[in-house]
Motif scaffolding. Structure first.
Motif, PDB file in Angstrom:
ATOM      1  N   ALA A 399      -1.591  20.904  36.930  1.00 17.78           N
ATOM      2  CA  ALA A 399      -2.926  20.365  36.608  1.00 17.78           C
ATOM      3  C   ALA A 399      -3.562  21.210  35.501  1.00 17.78           C
ATOM      4  O   ALA A 399      -4.173  20.671  34.582  1.00 17.78           O
ATOM      5  N   ASP A 400      -3.387  22.532  35.587  1.00 19.21           N
ATOM      6  CA  ASP A 400      -3.900  23.412  34.524  1.00 19.21           C
ATOM      7  C   ASP A 400      -3.229  23.068  33.201  1.00 19.21           C
ATOM      8  O   ASP A 400      -3.874  22.985  32.153  1.00 19.21           O
ATOM      9  N   HIS A 401      -1.916  22.877  33.243  1.00 20.76           N
ATOM     10  CA  HIS A 401      -1.147  22.588  32.027  1.00 20.76           C
ATOM     11  C   HIS A 401      -1.682  21.331  31.342  1.00 20.76           C
ATOM     12  O   HIS A 401      -1.897  21.316  30.131  1.00 20.76           O
ATOM     13  N   ARG A 402      -1.933  20.309  32.158  1.00 28.79           N
ATOM     14  CA  ARG A 402      -2.462  19.056  31.569  1.00 28.79           C
ATOM     15  C   ARG A 402      -3.826  19.322  30.923  1.00 28.79           C
ATOM     16  O   ARG A 402      -4.088  18.891  29.801  1.00 28.79           O
ATOM     17  N   TYR A 403      -4.664  20.070  31.639  1.00 34.28           N
ATOM     18  CA  TYR A 403      -6.005  20.377  31.120  1.00 34.28           C
ATOM     19  C   TYR A 403      -5.903  21.186  29.825  1.00 34.28           C
ATOM     20  O   TYR A 403      -6.576  20.895  28.841  1.00 34.28           O
ATOM     21  N   TYR A 404      -5.050  22.195  29.822  1.00 39.29           N
ATOM     22  CA  TYR A 404      -4.924  23.062  28.640  1.00 39.29           C
ATOM     23  C   TYR A 404      -4.440  22.277  27.428  1.00 39.29           C
ATOM     24  O   TYR A 404      -4.871  22.504  26.307  1.00 39.29           O
ATOM     25  N   LYS A 405      -3.523  21.321  27.689  1.00 40.87           N
ATOM     26  CA  LYS A 405      -2.992  20.506  26.592  1.00 40.87           C
ATOM     27  C   LYS A 405      -4.092  19.602  26.031  1.00 40.87           C
ATOM     28  O   LYS A 405      -4.316  19.556  24.836  1.00 40.87           O
ATOM     29  N   GLN A 406      -4.780  18.944  26.980  1.00 42.20           N
ATOM     30  CA  GLN A 406      -5.832  18.000  26.560  1.00 42.20           C
ATOM     31  C   GLN A 406      -6.965  18.696  25.812  1.00 42.20           C
ATOM     32  O   GLN A 406      -7.569  18.116  24.921  1.00 42.20           O
ATOM     33  N   HIS A 407      -7.286  19.911  26.208  1.00 42.74           N
ATOM     34  CA  HIS A 407      -8.451  20.589  25.635  1.00 42.74           C
ATOM     35  C   HIS A 407      -8.092  21.606  24.550  1.00 42.74           C
ATOM     36  O   HIS A 407      -8.911  22.434  24.179  1.00 42.74           O
ATOM     37  N   GLY A 408      -6.882  21.532  24.059  1.00 41.94           N
ATOM     38  CA  GLY A 408      -6.471  22.388  22.936  1.00 41.94           C
ATOM     39  C   GLY A 408      -6.486  23.875  23.270  1.00 41.94           C
ATOM     40  O   GLY A 408      -6.780  24.696  22.400  1.00 41.94           O
ATOM     41  N   LEU A 409      -6.164  24.221  24.504  1.00 41.81           N
ATOM     42  CA  LEU A 409      -6.211  25.645  24.870  1.00 41.81           C
ATOM     43  C   LEU A 409      -4.918  26.385  24.542  1.00 41.81           C
ATOM     44  O   LEU A 409      -4.861  27.600  24.629  1.00 41.81           O
ATOM     45  N   TYR A 410      -3.915  25.627  24.158  1.00 36.67           N
ATOM     46  CA  TYR A 410      -2.667  26.293  23.756  1.00 36.67           C
ATOM     47  C   TYR A 410      -2.756  26.654  22.267  1.00 36.67           C
ATOM     48  O   TYR A 410      -2.087  26.064  21.415  1.00 36.67           O
ATOM     49  N   ASP A 411      -3.593  27.631  21.975  1.00 37.16           N
ATOM     50  CA  ASP A 411      -3.854  27.982  20.577  1.00 37.16           C
ATOM     51  C   ASP A 411      -3.051  29.235  20.188  1.00 37.16           C
ATOM     52  O   ASP A 411      -3.606  30.227  19.733  1.00 37.16           O
ATOM     53  N   PHE A 412      -1.763  29.158  20.391  1.00 37.94           N
ATOM     54  CA  PHE A 412      -0.913  30.321  20.113  1.00 37.94           C
ATOM     55  C   PHE A 412      -0.915  30.667  18.631  1.00 37.94           C
ATOM     56  O   PHE A 412      -0.817  29.758  17.790  1.00 37.94           O
ATOM     57  N   PRO A 413      -0.996  31.957  18.290  1.00 37.52           N
ATOM     58  CA  PRO A 413      -1.029  32.331  16.861  1.00 37.52           C
ATOM     59  C   PRO A 413       0.247  31.916  16.129  1.00 37.52           C
ATOM     60  O   PRO A 413       0.204  31.609  14.940  1.00 37.52           O
ATOM     61  N   GLN A 414       1.365  31.890  16.827  1.00 32.82           N
ATOM     62  CA  GLN A 414       2.632  31.557  16.135  1.00 32.82           C
ATOM     63  C   GLN A 414       2.678  30.099  15.686  1.00 32.82           C
ATOM     64  O   GLN A 414       3.550  29.710  14.931  1.00 32.82           O
ATOM     65  N   LYS A 415       1.690  29.311  16.166  1.00 40.13           N
ATOM     66  CA  LYS A 415       1.636  27.910  15.726  1.00 40.13           C
ATOM     67  C   LYS A 415       0.903  27.775  14.394  1.00 40.13           C
ATOM     68  O   LYS A 415       0.854  26.697  13.818  1.00 40.13           O
ATOM     69  N   ASN A 416       0.290  28.867  13.953  1.00 37.53           N
ATOM     70  CA  ASN A 416      -0.525  28.828  12.747  1.00 37.53           C
ATOM     71  C   ASN A 416       0.372  28.989  11.512  1.00 37.53           C
ATOM     72  O   ASN A 416       0.545  30.081  10.972  1.00 37.53           O
ATOM     73  N   TYR A 417       0.933  27.852  11.088  1.00 38.21           N
ATOM     74  CA  TYR A 417       1.959  27.892  10.039  1.00 38.21           C
ATOM     75  C   TYR A 417       1.407  28.379   8.709  1.00 38.21           C
ATOM     76  O   TYR A 417       2.083  29.092   7.982  1.00 38.21           O
ATOM     77  N   LYS A 418       0.146  28.001   8.397  1.00 39.55           N
ATOM     78  CA  LYS A 418      -0.444  28.392   7.117  1.00 39.55           C
ATOM     79  C   LYS A 418      -0.456  29.925   7.023  1.00 39.55           C
ATOM     80  O   LYS A 418       0.022  30.505   6.032  1.00 39.55           O
ATOM     81  N   TRP A 419      -0.949  30.569   8.070  1.00 40.83           N
ATOM     82  CA  TRP A 419      -1.047  32.028   8.018  1.00 40.83           C
ATOM     83  C   TRP A 419       0.313  32.714   8.085  1.00 40.83           C
ATOM     84  O   TRP A 419       0.511  33.782   7.520  1.00 40.83           O
ATOM     85  N   ARG A 420       1.232  32.066   8.761  1.00 43.04           N
ATOM     86  CA  ARG A 420       2.584  32.648   8.796  1.00 43.04           C
ATOM     87  C   ARG A 420       3.190  32.693   7.392  1.00 43.04           C
ATOM     88  O   ARG A 420       3.826  33.661   6.993  1.00 43.04           O
ATOM     89  N   MET A 421       2.928  31.597   6.620  1.00 44.88           N
ATOM     90  CA  MET A 421       3.432  31.542   5.241  1.00 44.88           C
ATOM     91  C   MET A 421       2.747  32.605   4.389  1.00 44.88           C
ATOM     92  O   MET A 421       3.401  33.380   3.670  1.00 44.88           O
ATOM     93  N   ILE A 422       1.398  32.604   4.464  1.00 43.81           N
ATOM     94  CA  ILE A 422       0.625  33.563   3.649  1.00 43.81           C
ATOM     95  C   ILE A 422       1.082  34.983   3.977  1.00 43.81           C
ATOM     96  O   ILE A 422       1.329  35.798   3.084  1.00 43.81           O
ATOM     97  N   ASN A 423       1.178  35.278   5.268  1.00 46.78           N
ATOM     98  CA  ASN A 423       1.524  36.647   5.691  1.00 46.78           C
ATOM     99  C   ASN A 423       2.873  37.094   5.141  1.00 46.78           C
ATOM    100  O   ASN A 423       2.996  38.188   4.586  1.00 46.78           O
ATOM    101  N   SER A 424       3.889  36.234   5.314  1.00 46.35           N
ATOM    102  CA  SER A 424       5.207  36.705   4.877  1.00 46.35           C
ATOM    103  C   SER A 424       5.270  36.869   3.358  1.00 46.35           C
ATOM    104  O   SER A 424       5.887  37.815   2.851  1.00 46.35           O
ATOM    105  N   THR A 425       4.566  35.969   2.622  1.00 45.02           N
ATOM    106  CA  THR A 425       4.555  36.114   1.160  1.00 45.02           C
ATOM    107  C   THR A 425       3.833  37.399   0.768  1.00 45.02           C
ATOM    108  O   THR A 425       4.314  38.183  -0.055  1.00 45.02           O
ATOM    109  N   LEU A 426       2.680  37.608   1.415  1.00 46.35           N
ATOM    110  CA  LEU A 426       1.858  38.770   1.065  1.00 46.35           C
ATOM    111  C   LEU A 426       2.583  40.080   1.390  1.00 46.35           C
ATOM    112  O   LEU A 426       2.592  41.019   0.591  1.00 46.35           O
TER     113      LEU A 426
END
Ligand SMILES: Cc1cc2nc3c(=O)[nH]c(=O)nc-3n(C[C@H](O)[C@H](O)[C@H](O)COP(=O)(O)O)c2cc1C
Length: 459
Positions: A399-426
């Motif tokens: 039930a928590d998993h469904r709630y977290y998915k619906q409410h965008g609580l799975y905000d893992f930093p590794q999902k942030n592709y833009k910053w991953r690109m910037i970071n590795s280039t920088l």
């Protein structure tokens, strides 16, 4: 040597915590860890005084005590809390005095420190020789480094008992407050259709708490609703069965009135005040049961967007640990903390002003939907829950998993592709000495540049 293990898991022997005790039993067979299921058998211990006295005799005849319990809402379970209350209610403190004590908890490391602080203080209040505490994450035993650490803890504790090592006392006794709150007639604030609910545990109308609650109720127009926990049909404490994890359905549902009360009254209110007297170093075990039983909502913020305040009778200002637990509780609910009003905060006049201010702010903030900025309590807590529910706890807490998915609580930093690109280039570019020099020179300015579009630049 006999060590009395006071088991605080409502699940009894088939519990995670007791596996950690079994580990100690395996490593130190000479120590005789004797387990007593105090949380699971709390009803029997409460009803049958003979049974309680037998347990106290066992504790008295042991050389040390191990308080072993799972974390439940910043503390131990309500059943364990009740046992601690019974020790002083039935004047059994002498069985604990001068006895070496250690604490062993299992949890997901969410507010384990407040539970340890509490038990340390209880040990100090009982005159025990508090050795220290051990916080095991539920699955720590699977790691060899943690097994080593637990073994070391056991070894050190046993040595401390054998060598009659003195203890370091961390907590001074709390001094009871003496003020008699003189009430009056408040100027009521129009609630503007916001629903106000005050929840109190058993409350004498003539006590400070009763008078403070009456004053607060009358500070709202219409008068705030009041519910006393003793009037709700609550059959028992949370059993830790986790059956609610799948679909938020509690095993008590249909058997008592808690779920109905929580959903239709607590969750339906806009403004909540929790009122109660301090019992030892927390509120009463009835209040603890309220929090534990709300676990059927899992790790979701069931009281999101509510305004929450606390009305407390007793030495709150000497127990910062309690304030921390309640502050964190409100934050983790994504609610707004109105504040704490206690009868040790000042004169009757000051308390009355505080109660009126709390009433005013509660309505004002509710109207403006104001939730104050989160601190480490929520920011850190949310990450612990996010990671646990996403990974190993997911099958149990669907039930928590469904709630977290619906409410965008799975905000893992590794999902942030833009910053991953910037970071590795920088990072690559910074290997070039000239670029690195320029980067370090401009770092301060660059760190503030992205705010520019929201603010006026000074001339
Ligand atoms: C009602 C309830 C409340 C809980 N509260 C907390 C908590 O505040 N912090 C935490 O880290 N774990 C918390 N947990 C997780 C348990 O502490 C953890 O699963 C523990 O290892 C269970 O031990 P047991 O099997 O011995 O009962 C809670 C579990 C339940 C059922």
């Amino acid at each position: 040597m006999k060590i009395a293990v006071l088991n605080g898991s409502p699940k009894g022997q088939i519990s995670v915590t007791m596996q950690y005790v079994r580990f100690l039993q395996t490593k130190f067979p000479q120590a005789q860890f004797q387990i007593y299921d105090v949380a699971q058998k709390i009803n029997k211990l409460e009803r049958n005084k003979e049974e309680f006295q037998n347990l106290i005799r066992e504790i008295k005849s042991s050389q040390a005590v191990l308080w072993a319990f799972p974390l439940y809402f910043f503390l131990a379970s309500s059943q364990y809390k009740r046992f601690i209350e019974l020790i002083s209610e039935r004047k059994a403190q002498s069985a604990f005095r001068k006895k070496p004590a250690a604490v062993l908890t299992t949890s997901i490391n969410f507010f384990d420190h407040t539970a340890h602080n509490y038990m340390n203080a209880i040990c100090d209040d009982l005159g025990m020789k508090y050795f220290g505490s051990y916080s095991a994450e539920m699955n720590d035993m699977l790691k060899s480094s943690e097994r080593k650490r637990l073994e070391a803890f056991g070894e050190l504790f046993i040595a401390a008992v054998q060598n009659a090592q003195p203890a370091i006392k961390n907590y001074q006794p709390v001094v009871a407050t003496r003020i008699a709150f003189k009430s009056g007639r408040p100027k009521p604030i129009n609630t503007s259709e916001k629903k106000v609910l005050i929840i109190a545990d058993e409350m004498d109308k003539k006590s400070n708490l009763g008078k403070m609650v009456d004053y607060l109720r009358a500070s709202f127009s219409p008068t705030a609703d009041l519910v006393q926990l003793k009037d709700i049909d609550i059959k028992g404490g949370c059993l830790g069965c986790m059956q609610c994890g799948i679909d938020n359905v509690c095993v008590y549902e249909g058997k008592d009135g808690f779920v109905d009360f929580f959903i239709n009254q607590v969750m339906a209110a806009d403004i909540l005040f929790f009122a109660g007297p301090i019992r030892d170093r927390y509120l009463s075990s009835s209040w603890k049961r309220f929090f534990d039983r709300s676990f059927f909502k899992g790790h979701t913020p069931a009281l999101k967007d509510k305004q929450i305040g606390f009305i407390i009778s007793g030495p709150l200002n000497q127990i910062s640990n309690l304030r921390e637990m309640m502050t964190a509780y409100v934050e983790i609910q994504r609610a707004n903390l109105i504040g704490f009003i206690s009868d040790d905060m000042g004169t009757s006049e000051e308390i009355k002003i505080a109660l009126q201010t709390a009433a005013f702010r509660a309505v004002d903030y509710a109207q403006k939907n104001y939730i104050k900025s989160p601190t480490f309590y929520k920011v850190g807590g949310v990450k612990i829950f996010r990671d646990a529910v996403y990974s190993r706890l997911r099958p149990v807490f669907q039930a928590d998993h469904r709630y977290y998915k619906q409410h965008g609580l799975y905000d893992f930093p590794q999902k942030n592709y833009k910053w991953r690109m910037i970071n590795s280039t920088l990072i690559l570019l910074l290997k070039i000495p000239l670029v690195r020099k320029e980067f370090l020179k401009r770092m301060k300015v660059e760190m503030t540049r992205h705010f520019d579009r929201y603010i006026k630049k000074p001339k």
